[in-house]
Write a protein that holds these residues in place. Structure first.
Motif, PDB file in Angstrom:
ATOM      1  N   SER A 144       0.831  -1.190   0.000  1.00  0.00           N
ATOM      2  CA  SER A 144       0.000   0.000   0.000  1.00  0.00           C
ATOM      3  C   SER A 144       0.875   1.252   0.000  1.00  0.00           C
ATOM      4  CB  SER A 144      -0.890  -0.006   1.244  1.00  0.00           C
ATOM      5  OG  SER A 144      -1.694   1.130   1.267  1.00  0.00           O
ATOM      6  N   PRO A 145       0.554   2.231  -0.853  1.00  0.00           N
ATOM      7  CA  PRO A 145       1.356   3.450  -0.877  1.00  0.00           C
ATOM      8  C   PRO A 145       1.125   4.288   0.385  1.00  0.00           C
ATOM      9  CG  PRO A 145      -0.552   3.708  -2.282  1.00  0.00           C
ATOM     10  CD  PRO A 145      -0.552   2.272  -1.788  1.00  0.00           C
ATOM     11  N   GLY A 146       2.055   5.132   0.690  1.00  0.00           N
ATOM     12  CA  GLY A 146       1.896   6.059   1.807  1.00  0.00           C
ATOM     13  C   GLY A 146       2.479   5.522   3.090  1.00  0.00           C
ATOM     14  N   PRO A 147       2.283   6.276   4.158  1.00  0.00           N
ATOM     15  CA  PRO A 147       2.850   5.886   5.449  1.00  0.00           C
ATOM     16  C   PRO A 147       2.150   4.673   6.036  1.00  0.00           C
ATOM     17  CG  PRO A 147       1.450   7.792   5.715  1.00  0.00           C
ATOM     18  CD  PRO A 147       1.536   7.531   4.233  1.00  0.00           C
ATOM     19  N   ARG A 148       2.791   4.083   7.015  1.00  0.00           N
ATOM     20  CA  ARG A 148       2.206   2.935   7.712  1.00  0.00           C
ATOM     21  C   ARG A 148       0.847   3.355   8.268  1.00  0.00           C
ATOM     22  NH1 ARG A 148       3.900  -1.823  10.090  1.00  0.00           N
ATOM     23  NH2 ARG A 148       2.849  -2.342  12.014  1.00  0.00           N
ATOM     24  N   PRO A 149      -0.182   2.532   8.085  1.00  0.00           N
ATOM     25  CA  PRO A 149      -1.525   2.922   8.512  1.00  0.00           C
ATOM     26  C   PRO A 149      -1.674   2.942  10.035  1.00  0.00           C
ATOM     27  CG  PRO A 149      -1.532   0.647   7.767  1.00  0.00           C
ATOM     28  CD  PRO A 149      -0.152   1.201   7.477  1.00  0.00           C
TER      29      PRO A 149
END
Length: 93
Positions: free
Chosen positions: A27-32
């Motif tokens: 998944s793109p972006g920072p850690r959820p």
């Protein structure tokens, strides 16, 4: 009953966690934000009636936008249907 009904205790989390979809590994972006914290955020909004934008960051559940999106993702994955089915199984014993 707790005076903070949005807090998800270990027993409730044990029932809910298996119903949630796995987060995509790529998944793109920072850690959820942790799913349990997002669930507490969602419950806080439902219990208090505030808007997602008014969610106090001091609660450390994440932003309202983050948890609103997570709720949508869970809805698309059919979590509410699985939760309803699981609740029915618990009631039937």
């Amino acid at each position: 009953m707790s005076n903070r009904p949005w807090i998800v205790d270990d027993a409730l989390w044990a029932l809910v966690e298996p119903l949630l979809p796995q987060w995509p590994e790529r998944s793109p972006g920072p850690r959820p934000v942790d799913d349990r914290l997002c669930l507490q955020d969602i419950l806080f909004v439902l219990c208090t009636g505030i808007t997602w934008q008014q969610l106090p960051l001091e609660l450390r559940f994440g932003s309202g936008q983050t948890c609103w999106r997570r709720l949508g993702r869970w809805h698309e994955a059919g979590v509410s249907n699985r939760a309803s089915d699981a609740a029915g199984q618990v009631e039937r014993g």
